[in-house]
Design an enzyme around this catalytic site. Structure first.
Site, short mmCIF file in Angstrom:
data_model
loop_
_atom_site.label_atom_id
_atom_site.label_comp_id
_atom_site.label_asym_id
_atom_site.label_seq_id
_atom_site.Cartn_x
_atom_site.Cartn_y
_atom_site.Cartn_z
N GLU A 46 0.88 -1.18 0.00
CA GLU A 46 0.00 0.00 0.00
C GLU A 46 0.91 1.22 0.00
OE1 GLU A 46 -2.28 -0.60 3.59
OE2 GLU A 46 -3.84 -1.68 2.49
N GLN A 57 -2.63 16.45 -6.90
CA GLN A 57 -1.90 16.23 -8.13
C GLN A 57 -0.81 15.20 -7.88
OE1 GLN A 57 -0.85 19.93 -10.15
NE2 GLN A 57 1.17 19.12 -10.61
N ASN A 100 2.86 13.93 -9.54
CA ASN A 100 3.93 14.33 -10.46
C ASN A 100 4.91 13.18 -10.60
OD1 ASN A 100 2.85 16.96 -10.54
ND2 ASN A 100 4.06 17.57 -8.78
N HIS A 121 13.60 23.02 -4.65
CA HIS A 121 12.37 23.66 -5.10
C HIS A 121 11.29 23.71 -4.02
CE1 HIS A 121 13.73 21.76 -9.13
NE2 HIS A 121 14.26 22.97 -9.01
N ASP A 160 6.37 29.13 -8.24
CA ASP A 160 7.46 28.17 -8.27
C ASP A 160 8.76 28.88 -7.88
OD1 ASP A 160 9.05 25.96 -8.77
OD2 ASP A 160 8.92 26.12 -10.96
N ASP A 202 17.74 26.10 -12.18
CA ASP A 202 18.37 25.75 -10.90
C ASP A 202 19.74 26.40 -10.71
OD1 ASP A 202 16.14 24.26 -10.34
OD2 ASP A 202 17.12 22.31 -10.48
#
Length: 188
Positions: A28, A46, A48, A62, A143, A170
């Site tokens: 799980e 969401q 990703n 990030h 972001d 970055d």
């Protein structure tokens, strides 16, 4: 399930139980009742996924600013990586501190990173795939990030971390000391 609070107690290392036999395994990888432990409280909106082809690929550090601050439940589904969370909550007793965990597809272990933390990783094997659930939608405007190699944070990245693998974005991220105070401890 193994649940371990790390040196920064809001960050949790999770290793779901695997049931294995000659055919493979079952696990799980997520349960809604983990929110009772503080993992993904408020829900996820969401999923990703990212693929990094080369060993030593560095991504991060990030995060997203409010009102799109994200909690992340991170797991590796192929390969292996060194996953890092940095406390960027101004006023926090652990402000600027980091924790890191090796996540592997074989173990199926995960890292819960709540809002108020920057996230990054370095791949340890080729063709590493990272999947993560997030608690807020992606917003390009919100972001943000900080430099992966900020000397004040002093993350002990694996020796194979390759600065040449950084994205242009970055490479231009500020040091934590030069970044605005996006989060305040106790305000979350």
């Amino acid at each position: 399930m193994l649940l371990e609070r790390l040196a920064i107690p809001e960050i949790m290392h999770i290793e779901p139980r695997k049931f294995s036999d000659h055919r493979g395994y079952f696990t799980e990888s997520f349960r809604a009742d983990w929110s009772d432990l503080g993992i993904g409280a408020g829900g996820f909106v969401q999923d990703n996924q990212s693929l990094s082809r080369q060993v030593g690929t560095v991504r991060g550090l990030h995060f997203q600013a409010d009102p799109f601050a994200q909690g992340k439940l991170v797991r590796c589904v192929a390969g292996a990586l060194f996953d890092v969370a940095v406390d960027i909550r101004h006023g926090s007793p652990s402000y600027g501190a980091w924790v890191g965990v090796e996540l592997t597809a074989d173990r199926g272990n995960q890292l819960w990173i709540p809002p108020g933390f920057a996230h990054g990783f370095c791949t340890l094997l080729p063709d590493t795939i990272l999947c993560y659930k997030v608690s807020a939608y992606y917003s390009a405007e919100h972001d943000k990030g900080i430099a992966w190699n900020d000397p004040a944070i002093a993350i002990a990245w694996p020796g194979l971390a390759n600065p040449a693998s950084l994205s242009d974005k970055d490479r231009q991220l500020p040091l934590l000391a030069d970044a605005p105070a996006y989060f305040r401890w106790g305000a979350m």
